[in-house]
Design a protein around this motif. Structure first.
Motif, PDB file in Angstrom:
ATOM      1  N   TYR A   1       0.831  -1.207   0.000  1.00 30.77           N
ATOM      2  CA  TYR A   1       0.000   0.000   0.000  1.00 30.77           C
ATOM      3  C   TYR A   1       0.861   1.251   0.000  1.00 30.77           C
ATOM      4  O   TYR A   1       0.593   2.214  -0.712  1.00 30.77           O
ATOM      5  CB  TYR A   1      -0.891   0.042   1.254  1.00 30.77           C
ATOM      6  CG  TYR A   1      -2.131  -0.825   1.177  1.00 30.77           C
ATOM      7  CD1 TYR A   1      -2.559  -1.372  -0.016  1.00 30.77           C
ATOM      8  CD2 TYR A   1      -2.886  -1.061   2.316  1.00 30.77           C
ATOM      9  CE1 TYR A   1      -3.688  -2.167  -0.072  1.00 30.77           C
ATOM     10  CE2 TYR A   1      -4.022  -1.844   2.278  1.00 30.77           C
ATOM     11  CZ  TYR A   1      -4.417  -2.403   1.076  1.00 30.77           C
ATOM     12  OH  TYR A   1      -5.540  -3.153   1.035  1.00 30.77           O
TER      13      TYR A   1
ATOM     14  N   SER B   1      -0.322   2.896  -3.221  1.00 28.03           N
ATOM     15  CA  SER B   1      -1.656   3.440  -2.964  1.00 28.03           C
ATOM     16  C   SER B   1      -1.608   4.954  -2.728  1.00 28.03           C
ATOM     17  O   SER B   1      -0.709   5.463  -2.079  1.00 28.03           O
ATOM     18  CB  SER B   1      -2.241   2.719  -1.738  1.00 28.03           C
ATOM     19  OG  SER B   1      -3.356   3.398  -1.254  1.00 28.03           O
TER      20      SER B   1
ATOM     21  N   ASP C   1      -2.776   7.518  -0.660  1.00 26.20           N
ATOM     22  CA  ASP C   1      -3.484   7.634   0.607  1.00 26.20           C
ATOM     23  C   ASP C   1      -3.850   9.086   0.839  1.00 26.20           C
ATOM     24  O   ASP C   1      -3.014   9.982   0.737  1.00 26.20           O
ATOM     25  CB  ASP C   1      -2.626   7.060   1.732  1.00 26.20           C
ATOM     26  CG  ASP C   1      -2.487   5.551   1.573  1.00 26.20           C
ATOM     27  OD1 ASP C   1      -3.353   4.947   0.900  1.00 26.20           O
ATOM     28  OD2 ASP C   1      -1.520   4.990   2.103  1.00 26.20           O
TER      29      ASP C   1
ATOM     30  N   ARG D   1      -6.570   4.714   0.120  1.00 23.54           N
ATOM     31  CA  ARG D   1      -7.110   4.588   1.472  1.00 23.54           C
ATOM     32  C   ARG D   1      -7.397   6.015   1.910  1.00 23.54           C
ATOM     33  O   ARG D   1      -6.575   6.908   1.705  1.00 23.54           O
ATOM     34  CB  ARG D   1      -6.081   3.959   2.405  1.00 23.54           C
ATOM     35  CG  ARG D   1      -5.739   2.540   1.975  1.00 23.54           C
ATOM     36  CD  ARG D   1      -4.833   1.864   2.952  1.00 23.54           C
ATOM     37  NE  ARG D   1      -3.515   2.494   2.979  1.00 23.54           N
ATOM     38  CZ  ARG D   1      -2.499   2.038   3.722  1.00 23.54           C
ATOM     39  NH1 ARG D   1      -2.665   0.990   4.495  1.00 23.54           N
ATOM     40  NH2 ARG D   1      -1.341   2.640   3.697  1.00 23.54           N
TER      41      ARG D   1
ATOM     42  N   GLU E   1     -10.197   1.681   1.200  1.00 21.17           N
ATOM     43  CA  GLU E   1     -10.512   1.573   2.627  1.00 21.17           C
ATOM     44  C   GLU E   1     -10.872   2.955   3.135  1.00 21.17           C
ATOM     45  O   GLU E   1     -10.289   3.944   2.692  1.00 21.17           O
ATOM     46  CB  GLU E   1      -9.296   1.063   3.419  1.00 21.17           C
ATOM     47  CG  GLU E   1      -9.049  -0.417   3.259  1.00 21.17           C
ATOM     48  CD  GLU E   1      -7.715  -0.853   3.844  1.00 21.17           C
ATOM     49  OE1 GLU E   1      -7.105  -0.069   4.603  1.00 21.17           O
ATOM     50  OE2 GLU E   1      -7.279  -1.971   3.524  1.00 21.17           O
TER      51      GLU E   1
END
Ligand code: ADP
Ligand code: MG
Length: 354
Positions: free
Chosen positions: A10, A14, A16, A109, A137
């Motif tokens: 992540y 990812s 975030d 996320r 998420e």
């Protein structure tokens, strides 16, 4: 929470994102980059089609300049999700815009900060809206907690910390210890209320009508809650209530103090109320470590001094109070494991909410 390997992946791939969904300003933090969006919480909606035509500063610029069927709404004012669909579109817009600034390909996320007065139904709505916006998420954190983390208060320690976050529509007063909110209060007395107080006062004292923007500009320029070293004054223009024509008057800092005194008293009273119900050990911590003021309203001149005089404890204006919450969401993203306690895992199990 991810396993160490998953977490590693992540962190590499990812996007975030942390979102401070304020009533006045919305900020977005992108991990690795910092604050990438800082816009007014305004959405322009076409009432005929229901479509969102602009978000943020471009929506604000449309105010008063568009055909009647395009209206500007502040989806978060007065409570939280006054309009679920508009909020959902706003979150989708923010996520997309933040993602466009990064080359990472995994769905993000997202940590979303919400006011502490939010209901469980509204938290679920924010969670769903963020998921629908493409988040892999979603983590929800109450804004005073995010703010406390943003200014590096020791939220996870067995020591009490207190923050007062004065935004546009609402103020959050919160006492935090061991990763949780021990006591809190959410009130509708914040920057917007001070603006309407000023409008009301100028109308009754000077018989002229001024707009929201003028009231806010005056508040920021000469507003204070205690007399300063030198008197301040400014000229403002409004519409004469009797002739209907524009007229200019000069107003002073003491006019503004008088205009907002009742609201400021109520605000101070709420801070006292929260302290009165706080366990004594935690009060002792707060007396030692002080109360921290966050949000744009923290910048009103003299508020720290006034609260200090009333509460008899140290009161500090946080550094860069307008970005504290967004910075907090960024710090959480850097270490989701560490701040697990501070996040709302399941909105059905919130001890300090009914
Ligand atoms: P929110 O979190 O609700 O979006 P913010 O923390 O962004 O709110 O604060 C916005 C409020 O702060 C507005 O009401 C604005 O008028 C007020 N504000 C900003 N700067 C100042 C200042 N220098 N003095 C007084 N009020 C200010
Ligand atoms: Mg805020």
């Amino acid at each position: 929470m991810a396993t160490p390997l998953k977490e590693k992946i992540y962190r590499m791939f990812s996007n975030d994102i942390g979102i401070d969904l304020g009533t006045a300003n919305t900020l977005v933090y992108l991990r690795g980059k910092g604050i990438v969006i800082n816009e007014p919480s305004v959405v322009a909606v076409n009432q005929k089609t229901g479509q969102v035509v602009a978000v943020g500063s471009s929506a604000k610029a449309m105010l008063g300049r568009t055909p009647a069927h395009i209206i500007a709404v502040r989806p978060l004012v007065d409570g939280v999700i006054s309009d679920f669909e508009v909020t959902e579109e706003m979150i989708a817009y923010l996520v997309k815009k933040a993602e466009s600034q990064s080359k990472k390909f995994l769905g993000p996320r997202v940590v979303v900060g919400v006011p502490s007065g939010i209901t469980n139904v509204e938290i679920r709505a924010v969670r769903d809206a963020t998921r629908n916006a493409g988040a892999r998420e979603v983590y929800i954190v109450e804004e005073p907690m995010a703010g406390a983390i943003g200014i590096r208060l020791p939220v996870n320690d067995p020591v009490g910390s207190m923050v007062v976050d004065i935004g546009g529509g609402t103020t959050d007063v919160a006492v935090i210890s061991l990763g949780g909110i021990v006591r809190s209060k959410n009130l509708k007395i914040a920057g917007d209320k001070l603006n309407t107080d000023i409008i009301t006062y100028i109308r009754s004292e000077f018989k002229i009508l001024i707009g929201e923007k003028t009231a806010e500009a005056v508040k920021i320029a000469i507003g204070s809650v205690l007399p300063g070293e030198e008197p301040l004054e400014t000229a403002i223009r409004g519409r004469d209530l009797i002739t209907g024509l524009p007229r200019e008057v000069v107003i002073t800092d003491s006019d503004i103090r008088e205009a907002i005194t009742q609201s400021i008293d109520n605000l101070v009273e709420s801070v006292k109320e929260v302290l009165e119900t706080t366990p004594p050990e935690i009060i002792a911590d707060v007396m030692r470590n002080g109360v921290y003021l966050l949000g744009g309203g923290a910048l009103i001149k003299g508020l720290d001094r006034l609260l200090h005089d009333v509460l008899k404890m140290p009161v500090y204006v946080a550094e860069d109070p307008l970005t504290a919450i967004a910075r907090g969401t960024g710090i959480i993203l850097e270490d989701l494991e560490k701040y697990q306690e501070a996040l709302i895992q399941n909105e059905d199990e919130l001890p300090h909410k009914k």
